[in-house]
Design a protein around this motif. Sequence first.
Motif, PDB file in Angstrom:
ATOM      1  N   UNK A   1       0.843  -1.197   0.000  1.00 12.93           N
ATOM      2  CA  UNK A   1       0.000   0.000   0.000  1.00 12.93           C
ATOM      3  C   UNK A   1       0.872   1.239   0.000  1.00 12.93           C
ATOM      4  N   UNK A   2       0.242   2.397  -0.143  1.00 16.53           N
ATOM      5  CA  UNK A   2       0.943   3.689  -0.093  1.00 16.53           C
ATOM      6  C   UNK A   2       0.283   4.562   0.953  1.00 16.53           C
ATOM      7  N   UNK A   3       1.099   5.335   1.682  1.00 23.25           N
ATOM      8  CA  UNK A   3       0.618   6.224   2.737  1.00 23.25           C
ATOM      9  C   UNK A   3       1.519   7.450   2.728  1.00 23.25           C
ATOM     10  N   UNK A   4       0.933   8.627   2.838  1.00 25.21           N
ATOM     11  CA  UNK A   4       1.751   9.822   2.866  1.00 25.21           C
ATOM     12  C   UNK A   4       1.034  10.962   3.544  1.00 25.21           C
ATOM     13  N   UNK A   5       1.820  11.951   3.949  1.00 25.98           N
ATOM     14  CA  UNK A   5       1.249  13.152   4.564  1.00 25.98           C
ATOM     15  C   UNK A   5       1.633  14.377   3.755  1.00 25.98           C
ATOM     16  N   UNK A   6       0.637  15.220   3.480  1.00 27.64           N
ATOM     17  CA  UNK A   6       0.813  16.472   2.742  1.00 27.64           C
ATOM     18  C   UNK A   6       1.384  16.180   1.349  1.00 27.64           C
TER      19      UNK A   6
ATOM     20  N   UNK B   1      15.435  -0.130  -9.993  1.00 24.41           N
ATOM     21  CA  UNK B   1      14.992  -1.390 -10.585  1.00 24.41           C
ATOM     22  C   UNK B   1      13.805  -1.128 -11.508  1.00 24.41           C
ATOM     23  N   UNK B   2      13.870  -1.647 -12.717  1.00 29.90           N
ATOM     24  CA  UNK B   2      12.738  -1.545 -13.633  1.00 29.90           C
ATOM     25  C   UNK B   2      12.224  -2.952 -13.926  1.00 29.90           C
ATOM     26  N   UNK B   3      10.985  -3.025 -14.311  1.00 35.04           N
ATOM     27  CA  UNK B   3      10.383  -4.320 -14.619  1.00 35.04           C
ATOM     28  C   UNK B   3       9.240  -4.677 -13.716  1.00 35.04           C
ATOM     29  N   UNK B   4       9.461  -4.802 -12.383  1.00 31.53           N
ATOM     30  CA  UNK B   4       8.332  -5.117 -11.507  1.00 31.53           C
ATOM     31  C   UNK B   4       7.279  -4.019 -11.523  1.00 31.53           C
ATOM     32  N   UNK B   5       6.063  -4.375 -11.163  1.00 32.88           N
ATOM     33  CA  UNK B   5       4.976  -3.408 -11.123  1.00 32.88           C
ATOM     34  C   UNK B   5       5.166  -2.415  -9.982  1.00 32.88           C
ATOM     35  N   UNK B   6       4.712  -1.183 -10.215  1.00 34.06           N
ATOM     36  CA  UNK B   6       4.707  -0.161  -9.155  1.00 34.06           C
ATOM     37  C   UNK B   6       3.312   0.024  -8.565  1.00 34.06           C
ATOM     38  N   UNK B   7       2.401  -0.883  -8.865  1.00 32.80           N
ATOM     39  CA  UNK B   7       1.018  -0.755  -8.387  1.00 32.80           C
ATOM     40  C   UNK B   7       0.940  -0.964  -6.879  1.00 32.80           C
ATOM     41  N   UNK B   8       0.001  -0.277  -6.253  1.00 32.66           N
ATOM     42  CA  UNK B   8      -0.301  -0.491  -4.838  1.00 32.66           C
ATOM     43  C   UNK B   8      -1.770  -0.836  -4.702  1.00 32.66           C
ATOM     44  N   UNK B   9      -2.103  -1.539  -3.618  1.00 28.80           N
ATOM     45  CA  UNK B   9      -3.465  -2.055  -3.491  1.00 28.80           C
ATOM     46  C   UNK B   9      -4.353  -1.222  -2.576  1.00 28.80           C
ATOM     47  N   UNK B  10      -3.813  -0.174  -1.960  1.00 26.89           N
ATOM     48  CA  UNK B  10      -4.609   0.737  -1.141  1.00 26.89           C
ATOM     49  C   UNK B  10      -3.798   2.005  -0.929  1.00 26.89           C
ATOM     50  N   UNK B  11      -4.488   3.110  -0.643  1.00 25.38           N
ATOM     51  CA  UNK B  11      -3.846   4.407  -0.438  1.00 25.38           C
ATOM     52  C   UNK B  11      -4.419   5.063   0.815  1.00 25.38           C
ATOM     53  N   UNK B  12      -3.515   5.611   1.637  1.00 29.81           N
ATOM     54  CA  UNK B  12      -3.908   6.476   2.750  1.00 29.81           C
ATOM     55  C   UNK B  12      -3.247   7.823   2.519  1.00 29.81           C
ATOM     56  N   UNK B  13      -4.046   8.876   2.464  1.00 34.85           N
ATOM     57  CA  UNK B  13      -3.535  10.211   2.146  1.00 34.85           C
ATOM     58  C   UNK B  13      -3.968  11.192   3.225  1.00 34.85           C
TER      59      UNK B  13
END
Length: 313
Positions: free
Chosen positions: A138-143, A174-186
């Motif tokens: 997943x991805x999580x970030x502030x501001x 690294x290139x090749x693998x996916x950069x997709x995430x399955x959920x986001x917290x913003x």
Amino acid sequence: MSTPPFLPPPAHEGPLPAVRAASAGTRVLPGVPYAALPGLRPLELDLYLPPDTGAPVPVVVFLHGGGWRLGSRHSAGPAYAASTPFEHVARAGVAVASVDYRLSGEAVWPAQLHDAKAAVRWLRSRSGELGIDPARIAAWGESAGGHLAGLLGLTAGTDAPAAPAAQLEGEVGITGPSSAVSAVVSWYAPSDVAAVAADTGTDPLDPATREALLLGAPPQTVPELASQASPISHVTADAPPFLLLHGSADRLVPCVQSRRMHAALRAAGVEAELGEYEGADHMWRGSPDAARLALDRTTDYLRRQLAAPTKDD
């Protein structure tokens, strides 16, 4: 491009550092290079791991705030100066990769997103060594970091709709693998870069705003680039679930930015939650309970979204 035989391999291909013990059985790998940039410092992350159970664990990529101009992977904002939110999440069973990315004084958009995507790809490429589940990221970030987390969720493997020639995936690390995430917290993030000036009542042509420094020009003078850099421009029905948290009294990034994003996600049929904290300013200032409540809600949300699938799933 291959590495000349007289040079060491890129830093992101090197061995992992020794694991250090942290609180309540959690562990940390500090200062791990995830991408080597020619002529620049390696980009690094700190990986906070849950207590060892012998099974792969989910992981969330954390992206710090600072208006794309300041900040580092060591902090989730001033509200947590006396605590460690990353260990808090790790104790709940979700690893945290807190990531440094290039700031706007080092490189302009889309370098910051390229770096964030590189971190996700690196985690997937080294998942076996790290003990993490490459299918549960997943991805999580502030501001500013919440802005980048949103874009991670919305632009995996795609070009920008508003500027198809500009590659948002990048070729960092690294290139090749996916950069997709399955959920986001913003947390309290800009969703529409060009609208921030109007929302805050500031000069839209000021070249010194955080948004102008990110883009290399005031957003109103580069509308296609501003749209490309705005999460709200990339919302589709394919977006992962989103949790948007914002203070109702935020003066730096007004709460209307998250309200619009929430409305756009829901209109597209995306699972999205919006939480507002009454009286809280940017970085949860002015509301003693907001920082604790936001962290607890985030931890619970990540645990639910990244839970291991059952046999019936």
